[in-house]
Design a protein around this motif. Structure first.
Motif, mmCIF file in Angstrom:
data_model
loop_
_atom_site.group_PDB
_atom_site.id
_atom_site.type_symbol
_atom_site.label_atom_id
_atom_site.label_comp_id
_atom_site.label_asym_id
_atom_site.label_seq_id
_atom_site.Cartn_x
_atom_site.Cartn_y
_atom_site.Cartn_z
ATOM 1 N N GLU A 40 -4.926 -70.770 -40.433
ATOM 2 C CA GLU A 40 -6.386 -70.814 -40.568
ATOM 3 C C GLU A 40 -6.827 -71.698 -41.731
ATOM 4 N N SER A 41 -5.896 -72.102 -42.584
ATOM 5 C CA SER A 41 -6.247 -73.016 -43.682
ATOM 6 C C SER A 41 -6.203 -74.478 -43.241
ATOM 7 N N ILE A 42 -5.731 -74.726 -42.006
ATOM 8 C CA ILE A 42 -5.531 -76.096 -41.529
ATOM 9 C C ILE A 42 -6.798 -76.651 -40.878
ATOM 10 N N LYS A 43 -7.136 -77.847 -41.255
ATOM 11 C CA LYS A 43 -8.301 -78.538 -40.701
ATOM 12 C C LYS A 43 -8.128 -78.716 -39.198
ATOM 13 N N GLY A 44 -9.132 -78.317 -38.427
ATOM 14 C CA GLY A 44 -9.071 -78.423 -36.972
ATOM 15 C C GLY A 44 -8.699 -77.133 -36.290
ATOM 16 N N VAL A 45 -8.259 -76.140 -37.065
ATOM 17 C CA VAL A 45 -7.942 -74.828 -36.501
ATOM 18 C C VAL A 45 -9.166 -73.936 -36.603
ATOM 19 N N LYS A 46 -9.616 -73.458 -35.460
ATOM 20 C CA LYS A 46 -10.784 -72.571 -35.446
ATOM 21 C C LYS A 46 -10.398 -71.165 -35.862
ATOM 22 N N GLU A 47 -9.271 -70.701 -35.328
ATOM 23 C CA GLU A 47 -8.861 -69.319 -35.577
ATOM 24 C C GLU A 47 -7.383 -69.145 -35.256
ATOM 25 N N ALA A 48 -6.749 -68.236 -35.979
ATOM 26 C CA ALA A 48 -5.387 -67.815 -35.645
ATOM 27 C C ALA A 48 -5.421 -66.304 -35.451
ATOM 28 N N VAL A 49 -4.844 -65.850 -34.363
ATOM 29 C CA VAL A 49 -4.868 -64.435 -34.004
ATOM 30 C C VAL A 49 -3.469 -63.861 -34.139
ATOM 31 N N ILE A 81 4.788 -79.457 -37.518
ATOM 32 C CA ILE A 81 5.244 -79.830 -38.864
ATOM 33 C C ILE A 81 4.819 -78.762 -39.871
ATOM 34 N N ALA A 82 3.581 -78.293 -39.738
ATOM 35 C CA ALA A 82 3.089 -77.232 -40.629
ATOM 36 C C ALA A 82 3.899 -75.955 -40.442
ATOM 37 N N PHE A 83 4.225 -75.643 -39.201
ATOM 38 C CA PHE A 83 5.036 -74.456 -38.904
ATOM 39 C C PHE A 83 6.378 -74.516 -39.625
ATOM 40 N N PRO A 107 1.408 -66.132 -52.387
ATOM 41 C CA PRO A 107 2.318 -67.181 -52.872
ATOM 42 C C PRO A 107 2.818 -68.096 -51.756
ATOM 43 N N ARG A 108 3.085 -67.528 -50.593
ATOM 44 C CA ARG A 108 3.537 -68.355 -49.469
ATOM 45 C C ARG A 108 2.434 -69.310 -49.022
ATOM 46 N N LEU A 109 1.219 -68.816 -48.958
ATOM 47 C CA LEU A 109 0.085 -69.669 -48.586
ATOM 48 C C LEU A 109 -0.121 -70.772 -49.622
ATOM 49 N N ASN A 110 -0.020 -70.431 -50.887
ATOM 50 C CA ASN A 110 -0.224 -71.429 -51.944
ATOM 51 C C ASN A 110 0.853 -72.506 -51.925
ATOM 52 N N ARG A 111 2.085 -72.122 -51.618
ATOM 53 C CA ARG A 111 3.160 -73.121 -51.497
ATOM 54 C C ARG A 111 2.857 -74.087 -50.357
ATOM 55 N N PHE A 112 2.361 -73.548 -49.259
ATOM 56 C CA PHE A 112 2.012 -74.397 -48.124
ATOM 57 C C PHE A 112 0.889 -75.367 -48.495
ATOM 58 N N PHE A 172 1.117 -79.445 -48.253
ATOM 59 C CA PHE A 172 0.396 -80.152 -47.196
ATOM 60 C C PHE A 172 -1.104 -80.263 -47.495
ATOM 61 N N PRO A 173 -1.481 -80.875 -48.612
ATOM 62 C CA PRO A 173 -2.903 -80.953 -48.964
ATOM 63 C C PRO A 173 -3.732 -81.731 -47.947
ATOM 64 N N ASP A 174 -3.120 -82.710 -47.260
ATOM 65 C CA ASP A 174 -3.869 -83.525 -46.319
ATOM 66 C C ASP A 174 -4.246 -82.768 -45.037
ATOM 67 N N LEU A 175 -3.580 -81.647 -44.788
ATOM 68 C CA LEU A 175 -3.873 -80.874 -43.579
ATOM 69 C C LEU A 175 -4.959 -79.824 -43.790
ATOM 70 N N LEU A 176 -5.339 -79.607 -45.040
ATOM 71 C CA LEU A 176 -6.203 -78.485 -45.351
ATOM 72 C C LEU A 176 -7.675 -78.735 -45.069
ATOM 73 N N LYS A 177 -8.373 -77.656 -44.732
ATOM 74 C CA LYS A 177 -9.814 -77.689 -44.618
ATOM 75 C C LYS A 177 -10.420 -77.873 -45.997
ATOM 76 N N ASP A 178 -11.673 -78.317 -46.025
ATOM 77 C CA ASP A 178 -12.393 -78.329 -47.296
ATOM 78 C C ASP A 178 -12.515 -76.893 -47.771
ATOM 79 N N GLN A 179 -12.528 -76.703 -49.077
ATOM 80 C CA GLN A 179 -12.612 -75.354 -49.622
ATOM 81 C C GLN A 179 -13.825 -74.596 -49.092
#
Length: 221
Positions: free
Chosen positions: A61-70, A113-115, A202-207, A211-218
C-alpha cells in the motif's frame, strides 16, 4: 524412557507427515492452469505471500499506483480457511495479499521486484520471527506473461545476489480468501501493537529506504 523415546518418534513422524502433505499439495497445485482474475474499475490484481500479511499489506500500500492491498489466504485447496486454521498449520494456505494496482502507474514487473526486495526469499517456511508454512514465500501468477516475469527476476537474483538460494514458490493462482475484518489495515489501525512496532514498521522502513522511487507521495500514504 521407552515412552519418551516413542513420543519423540511419533512427533517426528507427525511433522514429517505434515511436510509431506504440504509438499504434495504444492506439487498438485503447480500442475494446475492459472486462474485469471478480472480488473476492477481499471485496477488489475496481483497476489503475493511473504510472511505476516500485516507487514506485506502495508508494504504494497506504500507503492505508487497501488490502490489497496487486502490481507487473506492463498496457496491451499481447503475451502473457507480462517486465521486460526491457517496459523495452526491446519491448511496449506499461506498468509497472502491481493494487490489492486494501476498498470499505467506501476508495472507488474516492479511489483515483483518490490516483492522480492521486501523480504528474505531464501528463508524456507519462515520470515523474520514467524515460523511455519503459512509464512512461506510465494509469487502467484495468473498467466504465462506473469510467470515469465517472475522466473526472469528469480534467475537474475539467483545469479547476482542469492547464489541460487531462493526458495520462493512460483505457483499458478487459484483462489484468494479474504481474511477476517480485524486483519485489514492492521498496521495502520494498531500502531502501538508490539509486533507492529518491533517487526512490521522496521520491515516497512527498510523497504522504503531501498525503493524510494516506487513510493507514493507522503500525502497519499
Amino acid at each position: 524412557m521407552r515412552f519418551i523415546t516413542s513420543y519423540i518418534v511419533l512427533i517426528t513422524l507427525c511433522l514429517s507427515c505434515k511436510n509431506t502433505t504440504s509438499l504434495e499439495s504444492d506439487q498438485r497445485m503447480a500442475k494446475l492452469p492459472p486462474v485469471q482474475t478480472q480488473s476492477v474499475e481499471g485496477y488489475e490484481r496481483a497476489y503475493f505471500a511473504s510472511g505476516c500479511f500485516w507487514c506485506v499489506e502495508a508494504i504494497f500500500e506504500s507503492i505508487k499506483g497501488v490502490k489497496e492491498a487486502v490481507s487473506g489466504y492463498s496457496g491451499g485447496f481447503e475451502e473457507h480457511p480462517n486465521y486460526k486454521e491457517v496459523s495452526y498449520g491446519k491448511t496449506n494456505h499461506a498468509e497472502a495479499v491481493e494487490v489492486f494496482y494501476n498498470p499505467d502507474t506501476v508495472s507488474y514487473r516492479n511489483l515483483v521486484i518490490a516483492f522480492f526486495g521486501s523480504h528474505d526469499p531464501t528463508a524456507l517456511y519462515r520470515q523474520g520471527p514467524d515460523r511455519g508454512k503459512q509464512y512461506r514465500s510465494i509469487a502467484f501468477y495468473q498467466n504465462e506473461k506473469e510467470k515469465r516475469i517472475i522466473d526472469s527476476i528469480v534467475t537474475q537474483l539467483n545469479e547476482t545476489v542469492y547464489d541460487g538460494e531462493i526458495v520462493t514458490q512460483v505457483l499458478p493462482f487459484q483462489k484468494f480468501w479474504e481474511a477476517e475484518a480485524y486483519h485489514q489495515d492492521y498496521e495502520r489501525k494498531h500502531p502501538n501493537d508490539p509486533y507492529i512496532i518491533g517487526v512490521s514498521v522496521p520491515r516497512l522502513n527498510r523497504f522504503k529506504k531501498q525503493f524510494p522511487d516506487l513510493l507514493k507521495d507522503q500525502a497519499h500514504l
